[in-house]
Design a protein around this motif. Structure first.
Motif, PDB file in Angstrom:
ATOM      1  N   GLU A   1       0.833  -1.208   0.000  1.00 26.23           N
ATOM      2  CA  GLU A   1       0.000   0.000   0.000  1.00 26.23           C
ATOM      3  C   GLU A   1       0.866   1.256   0.000  1.00 26.23           C
ATOM      4  O   GLU A   1       0.525   2.267  -0.638  1.00 26.23           O
ATOM      5  CB  GLU A   1      -0.929   0.012   1.218  1.00 26.23           C
ATOM      6  N   SER A   2       1.980   1.210   0.678  1.00 21.07           N
ATOM      7  CA  SER A   2       2.902   2.354   0.703  1.00 21.07           C
ATOM      8  C   SER A   2       3.497   2.601  -0.677  1.00 21.07           C
ATOM      9  O   SER A   2       3.644   3.744  -1.108  1.00 21.07           O
ATOM     10  CB  SER A   2       4.017   2.109   1.727  1.00 21.07           C
ATOM     11  N   LEU A   3       3.834   1.516  -1.382  1.00 21.36           N
ATOM     12  CA  LEU A   3       4.364   1.654  -2.733  1.00 21.36           C
ATOM     13  C   LEU A   3       3.313   2.252  -3.671  1.00 21.36           C
ATOM     14  O   LEU A   3       3.635   3.087  -4.529  1.00 21.36           O
ATOM     15  CB  LEU A   3       4.830   0.293  -3.256  1.00 21.36           C
ATOM     16  N   VAL A   4       2.059   1.840  -3.495  1.00 21.51           N
ATOM     17  CA  VAL A   4       0.972   2.415  -4.292  1.00 21.51           C
ATOM     18  C   VAL A   4       0.864   3.912  -4.009  1.00 21.51           C
ATOM     19  O   VAL A   4       0.699   4.724  -4.930  1.00 21.51           O
ATOM     20  CB  VAL A   4      -0.364   1.704  -3.991  1.00 21.51           C
ATOM     21  N   LYS A   5       0.961   4.303  -2.746  1.00 15.55           N
ATOM     22  CA  LYS A   5       0.902   5.720  -2.373  1.00 15.55           C
ATOM     23  C   LYS A   5       2.016   6.513  -3.045  1.00 15.55           C
ATOM     24  O   LYS A   5       1.850   7.701  -3.350  1.00 15.55           O
ATOM     25  CB  LYS A   5       1.011   5.868  -0.859  1.00 15.55           C
ATOM     26  N   GLU A   6       3.153   5.871  -3.276  1.00 18.04           N
ATOM     27  CA  GLU A   6       4.284   6.547  -3.920  1.00 18.04           C
ATOM     28  C   GLU A   6       4.176   6.537  -5.442  1.00 18.04           C
ATOM     29  O   GLU A   6       5.083   7.004  -6.133  1.00 18.04           O
ATOM     30  CB  GLU A   6       5.605   5.906  -3.482  1.00 18.04           C
ATOM     31  N   GLY A   7       3.100   5.984  -5.959  1.00 16.17           N
ATOM     32  CA  GLY A   7       2.888   5.991  -7.404  1.00 16.17           C
ATOM     33  C   GLY A   7       3.657   4.925  -8.153  1.00 16.17           C
ATOM     34  O   GLY A   7       3.842   5.027  -9.376  1.00 16.17           O
ATOM     35  N   VAL A   8       4.101   3.883  -7.463  1.00 18.12           N
ATOM     36  CA  VAL A   8       4.866   2.819  -8.120  1.00 18.12           C
ATOM     37  C   VAL A   8       3.949   2.053  -9.082  1.00 18.12           C
ATOM     38  O   VAL A   8       2.868   1.608  -8.708  1.00 18.12           O
ATOM     39  CB  VAL A   8       5.473   1.856  -7.077  1.00 18.12           C
ATOM     40  N   GLU A   9       4.402   1.916 -10.301  1.00 19.18           N
ATOM     41  CA  GLU A   9       3.634   1.215 -11.331  1.00 19.18           C
ATOM     42  C   GLU A   9       4.199  -0.152 -11.667  1.00 19.18           C
ATOM     43  O   GLU A   9       3.478  -1.049 -12.110  1.00 19.18           O
ATOM     44  CB  GLU A   9       3.586   2.071 -12.604  1.00 19.18           C
ATOM     45  N   VAL A  10       5.500  -0.319 -11.469  1.00 15.24           N
ATOM     46  CA  VAL A  10       6.142  -1.581 -11.831  1.00 15.24           C
ATOM     47  C   VAL A  10       7.268  -1.881 -10.846  1.00 15.24           C
ATOM     48  O   VAL A  10       7.981  -0.971 -10.390  1.00 15.24           O
ATOM     49  CB  VAL A  10       6.676  -1.538 -13.288  1.00 15.24           C
TER      50      VAL A  10
ATOM     51  N   VAL B   1      14.265  -2.451   8.971  1.00 17.88           N
ATOM     52  CA  VAL B   1      12.985  -2.189   9.642  1.00 17.88           C
ATOM     53  C   VAL B   1      12.743  -3.279  10.695  1.00 17.88           C
ATOM     54  O   VAL B   1      12.518  -4.439  10.356  1.00 17.88           O
ATOM     55  CB  VAL B   1      11.822  -2.170   8.621  1.00 17.88           C
ATOM     56  N   LYS B   2      12.763  -2.898  11.972  1.00 16.58           N
ATOM     57  CA  LYS B   2      12.592  -3.877  13.053  1.00 16.58           C
ATOM     58  C   LYS B   2      11.242  -3.768  13.750  1.00 16.58           C
ATOM     59  O   LYS B   2      10.984  -4.514  14.702  1.00 16.58           O
ATOM     60  CB  LYS B   2      13.721  -3.712  14.087  1.00 16.58           C
ATOM     61  N   ASP B   3      10.399  -2.843  13.284  1.00 12.79           N
ATOM     62  CA  ASP B   3       9.080  -2.667  13.890  1.00 12.79           C
ATOM     63  C   ASP B   3       8.078  -2.455  12.764  1.00 12.79           C
ATOM     64  O   ASP B   3       8.263  -1.582  11.912  1.00 12.79           O
ATOM     65  CB  ASP B   3       9.092  -1.468  14.834  1.00 12.79           C
ATOM     66  N   VAL B   4       7.015  -3.236  12.764  1.00 10.55           N
ATOM     67  CA  VAL B   4       6.017  -3.138  11.704  1.00 10.55           C
ATOM     68  C   VAL B   4       5.427  -1.735  11.621  1.00 10.55           C
ATOM     69  O   VAL B   4       5.011  -1.279  10.550  1.00 10.55           O
ATOM     70  CB  VAL B   4       4.912  -4.200  11.907  1.00 10.55           C
ATOM     71  N   LYS B   5       5.390  -1.022  12.760  1.00  8.97           N
ATOM     72  CA  LYS B   5       4.832   0.330  12.783  1.00  8.97           C
ATOM     73  C   LYS B   5       5.681   1.317  11.966  1.00  8.97           C
ATOM     74  O   LYS B   5       5.221   2.416  11.646  1.00  8.97           O
ATOM     75  CB  LYS B   5       4.713   0.833  14.224  1.00  8.97           C
ATOM     76  N   ASN B   6       6.912   0.935  11.639  1.00  6.99           N
ATOM     77  CA  ASN B   6       7.820   1.859  10.935  1.00  6.99           C
ATOM     78  C   ASN B   6       7.847   1.653   9.417  1.00  6.99           C
ATOM     79  O   ASN B   6       8.530   2.402   8.715  1.00  6.99           O
ATOM     80  CB  ASN B   6       9.239   1.699  11.475  1.00  6.99           C
ATOM     81  N   ILE B   7       7.143   0.653   8.908  1.00  8.86           N
ATOM     82  CA  ILE B   7       7.242   0.349   7.472  1.00  8.86           C
ATOM     83  C   ILE B   7       6.797   1.537   6.624  1.00  8.86           C
ATOM     84  O   ILE B   7       7.512   1.977   5.711  1.00  8.86           O
ATOM     85  CB  ILE B   7       6.415  -0.908   7.115  1.00  8.86           C
ATOM     86  N   ALA B   8       5.609   2.066   6.904  1.00  5.38           N
ATOM     87  CA  ALA B   8       5.066   3.146   6.069  1.00  5.38           C
ATOM     88  C   ALA B   8       5.975   4.369   6.080  1.00  5.38           C
ATOM     89  O   ALA B   8       6.302   4.931   5.023  1.00  5.38           O
ATOM     90  CB  ALA B   8       3.656   3.515   6.541  1.00  5.38           C
ATOM     91  N   ALA B   9       6.407   4.798   7.253  1.00  3.76           N
ATOM     92  CA  ALA B   9       7.273   5.982   7.352  1.00  3.76           C
ATOM     93  C   ALA B   9       8.616   5.740   6.668  1.00  3.76           C
ATOM     94  O   ALA B   9       9.180   6.651   6.040  1.00  3.76           O
ATOM     95  CB  ALA B   9       7.480   6.351   8.817  1.00  3.76           C
ATOM     96  N   THR B  10       9.123   4.508   6.780  1.00  5.71           N
ATOM     97  CA  THR B  10      10.400   4.179   6.146  1.00  5.71           C
ATOM     98  C   THR B  10      10.293   4.266   4.624  1.00  5.71           C
ATOM     99  O   THR B  10      11.190   4.818   3.968  1.00  5.71           O
ATOM    100  CB  THR B  10      10.856   2.767   6.561  1.00  5.71           C
TER     101      THR B  10
ATOM    102  N   LYS C   1       8.142   6.045   2.905  1.00  5.03           N
ATOM    103  CA  LYS C   1       7.994   7.469   2.582  1.00  5.03           C
ATOM    104  C   LYS C   1       9.358   8.157   2.549  1.00  5.03           C
ATOM    105  O   LYS C   1       9.686   8.886   1.605  1.00  5.03           O
ATOM    106  CB  LYS C   1       7.095   8.138   3.625  1.00  5.03           C
ATOM    107  N   GLU C   2      10.168   7.912   3.563  1.00  3.97           N
ATOM    108  CA  GLU C   2      11.500   8.517   3.631  1.00  3.97           C
ATOM    109  C   GLU C   2      12.400   7.997   2.513  1.00  3.97           C
ATOM    110  O   GLU C   2      13.162   8.767   1.902  1.00  3.97           O
ATOM    111  CB  GLU C   2      12.143   8.232   4.992  1.00  3.97           C
TER     112      GLU C   2
END
Length: 567
Positions: free
Chosen positions: A9-18, A129-138, A140-141
C-alpha cells in the motif's frame, strides 16, 4: 493490516507502477500481497542483478524512482553491483530486500546477510525495519531520499516476521528529516560572480553533466547556449541534454572525447561546469586540467565541490534553479561575441573530425551508429553496455532528447545494457528501445532474454560483435606490447541465433555492409523483441584516446592523424 500489505500500500501511495523482482523464502508474504494487488505490475527477472539494472533503466528513462525486490542472503547480495551502478551515476532507486526474522539477525541463520552493513558505501541511505509500525514511514523517507537533492539508491531491508505482524496503516503526509535539507537555490552573490566571469571571458566553455538531466534543466541549458553562443561539451551521462545539431555542441570530452572538446578545455579561460563531478575519465591528469581557466563549479552535492578540481567560483544548488538565476543576469546585457574563439574551435573540428575508414567488405561499429542515426532520426531510446561499442555510440549517435541515452558511466558495469533496456521498454512500450551491447557484456546477463520474451518487451538488442573483450584488447595493444591475455572470444561464443530461437525471440545475423541499413530497418519495424548479431571489424580501436592519467591536449589519433595534434 499486515506488514507485507502495508509495504505494498505504501508503494501504491508513492505511485509505483512496476516492480522488478525475484521471489524467495523471506519475501513470500510480500509476494502474497503482490499476488492480490492489481495496481502494481511485477516483472519477474531471471537474476536479481537484472532486477536492479532494470529498475535503474526504468528510473533513468522516466525520472521516476525505480523499484526492485529480492529475498534475503544471495538474492539480496546479487543486487550489490546494480546498487553500486545506480549510486555512481546518481540514479533514484529503492531496493527492497527480505531479511531473516528479527530474533535470528546476527546468528548466521539460513540465507542471512548483513545488507545494511554491505551497502553503506553504495547507498544514499539504508534501513533495517525492526518494527512493523515503521514500514510506512520508512518507505515514505526512502522514496523522498532517493529522488530529492542528488538522487541515489536507498535500500530497505525487511525481516520476514515484520511482514506478518499487524498494525494500523497510516501513510505519513510529510517528511521530517531535520539533518537532510538539500540546497536548491544557489548563492546570489556567487551566481553574480559566475555571470561576470562569463561576460568578461574571451574563451568561455560550458561543461555539463547528468545533473542537468536529473534536474530537468535541459530547456534552461539550451537557452543559455542559444543566447550566449558559448561552446558546450557534455559528459557521457549528459548526452541528450542539449540538441546535438546546435552549432555550439562539441561532443563529449575526456578519454574518448572529441578533439575539439578536449582542446577547448585546454585553451578556455573560463569553464562553467554544472551538474558534473570532474571524474578522472573527463580530466585525465588533474594537475594539467584546464590550466588556463577560471573554474565555475555548480553542483547540488557540496561534497563534489573542490573534490577533484579546485573551483574559483563554487555554487551549491539545483542545476535548474541556478541556470534560471544566471539567465536573468545574462539577459540584462548583450552577451559579447567571441569570433576568434569560435573560429579556433571550427578549425579544430575541421582538422580533427570524427571519422573512420569505411570498408565495403566488413561492417565498422561506427557505421552501425551512423546507420541508426539515419533510420531513427534520433527518435529512440539508446541503452549501451560497457566497452568499445559504448564509446562509439557516445561519439557517433545523435541523441536529441534527455533520458534517451542510458549507460553505466561511473562504475562501468558490463551486463548493465540488456536489463536496463528491459526497464526502459517496460516504461516506454511504444517507443524504439535499442540496446547496444558487446559480445562480452552480452554473455554476462543473457538470461534476461527470458524476461524480455515472457513479458513481450520490444527491446531491439544489437550485439556489436568483434569477438574480443574490445576495450581491454585496445589497452593491451597500445600499452601492453600486444599481449592479448584472455581477451580473445573468437572461440568462446554461443550461437546467438540459436540462443534467440531458444527463447522464442527473432534472431538476425548481419555481416554485409551493403545489407546493414536494410536489415536494421527491418529490425526496427519488427513489433516484438529482436536479437541481432552484428559481425564487425575485429581490430577497430576507439579514437581519439587520452591514455589513463594523461593530458587532454595529448590525444592518440588513428593513423590518418598520427602526425597531427599532440600539443
Amino acid at each position: 493490516m499486515k506488514g507485507a500489505k502495508i509495504l505494498i500500500e505504501s508503494l501504491v501511495k508513492e505511485g509505483v507502477e512496476v516492480i522488478f523482482g525475484y521471489p524467495g523464502g523471506r519475501v513470500l508474504d510480500i509476494y502474497d500481497a503482490l499476488y492480490q494487488e492489481k495496481r502494481i505490475r511485477h516483472i519477474l527477472v531471471r537474476h536479481e542483478q537484472g532486477a536492479g539494472h532494470a529498475a535503474d533503466g526504468y528510473a533513468r528513462s522516466t525520472g521516476k524512482v525505480g523499484v526492485c525486490l529480492t529475498t534475503s542472503g544471495p538474492g539480496a547480495t546479487n543486487l550489490v553491483t546494480a546498487i553500486a551502478t545506480a549510486y555512481m551515476d546518481s540514479v533514484p532507486l529503492v531496493a527492497i530486500t527480505g531479511q531473516v526474522s528479527v530474533g535470528q539477525i546476527g546468528k548466521d541463520a539460513f540465507q542471512e546477510a548483513d545488507m545494511t552493513g554491505i551497502t553503506i558505501p553504495i547507498t544514499k541511505h539504508n534501513y533495517l525495519v525492526k518494527d512493523v509500525k515503521n514500514i510506512a514511514a520508512t518507505i515514505k523517507e526512502a522514496f523522498w531520499l532517493a529522488r530529492s537533492g542528488r538522487p541515489g539508491p536507498v535500500l530497505v531491508d525487511i525481516p520476514s516476521d515484520i511482514c506478518t505482524q499487524d498494525t494500523e496503516f497510516k501513510y505519513p503526509d510529510k517528511i521530517d528529516l531535520p539533518n537532510y535539507k538539500p540546497t536548491l537555490k544557489g548563492n546570489p552573490r556567487q551566481i553574480k560572480q559566475a555571470a561576470e566571469l562569463l561576460i568578461n571571458a574571451k574563451r568561455p566553455l560550458i561543461l555539463s553533466g547528468a545533473g542537468i538531466i536529473n534536474a530537468g534543466a535541459s530547456k534552461e541549458l539550451t537557452e543559455l547556449v542559444q543566447i550566449t553562443k558559448i561552446p558546450i561539451t557534455t559528459t557521457l551521462l549528459g548526452l541528450g541534454s542539449i540538441p546535438p545539431a546546435d552549432g555550439c555542441f562539441l561532443g563529449m570530452p575526456g578519454m574518448h572525447g572529441t578533439a575539439a572538446a578536449n582542446y577547448s578545455i585546454c585553451e578556455a579561460d573560463v569553464i562553467f561546469a554544472i551538474g558534473m563531478r570532474f571524474d578522472d575519465r573527463i580530466t585525465g591528469n588533474p594537475k594539467y586540467f584546464a590550466n588556463q581557466a577560471k573554474i565555475i563549479h555548480a553542483d547540488i552535492d557540496p561534497a563534489e565541490i573542490n573534490k577533484c578540481i579546485p573551483a574559483d567560483v563554487p555554487i551549491i544548488g539545483d542545476a535548474r534553479e541556478i541556470l534560471k538565476e544566471l539567465l536573468v543576469l545574462l539577459k540584462k546585457d548583450k552577451f559579447p561575441v567571441h569570433l576568434e574563439w569560435a573560429k579556433q574551435i571550427k578549425q579544430w573540428q575541421k582538422e580533427f573530425p570524427m571519422t573512420y575508414e569505411k570498408n565495403n567488405k566488413i561492417i565498422k561499429p561506427q557505421q552501425v551508429m551512423e546507420t541508426l542515426n539515419e533510420l531513427t532520426k534520433g527518435n529512440a531510446f539508446y541503452i549501451t553496455d560497457v566497452g568499445t561499442h559504448q564509446m562509439f555510440a557516445a561519439q557517433y549517435l545523435q541523441i536529441k532528447s534527455p533520458r534517451h541515452f542510458l549507460s553505466s558511466g561511473g562504475l562501468g558495469t558490463m551486463g548493465f545494457g540488456m536489463p536496463a533496456a528491459m526497464g526502459t521498454a517496460a516504461a516506454h512500450p511504444k517507443d524504439n528501445v535499442i540496446c547496444l551491447v558487446g559480445d562480452g557484456g552480452m554473455q554476462m546477463n543473457l538470461q534476461e532474454l527470458g524476461t524480455i520474451a515472457t513479458n513481450k518487451l520490444p527491446v531491439k538488442t544489437l550485439i556489436i560483435n568483434n569477438r574480443w573483450l574490445g576495450m581491454v584488447r585496445q589497452w593491451q595493444q597500445l600499452f601492453y606490447r600486444e599481449h592479448y591475455s584472455h581477451t580473445d572470444l573468437e572461440d568462446a561464443q554461443p550461437d546467438f541465433l540459436k540462443l534467440a530461437e531458444a527463447y522464442g525471440i527473432k534472431g538476425v545475423q548481419i555481416s554485409d555492409p551493403k545489407n546493414l541499413a536494410k536489415q536494421l530497418k527491418e529490425i526496427l519495424e519488427h513489433k516484438g523483441p529482436v536479437l541481432a548479431n552484428i559481425l564487425v571489424a575485429r581490430d577497430e580501436n576507439v579514437y581519439p584516446m587520452v591514455p589513463s592519467g594523461g593530458v587532454l591536449g595529448k590525444m592518440l589519433f588513428p593513423a590518418q592523424f598520427a602526425n597531427r595534434g599532440a600539443k
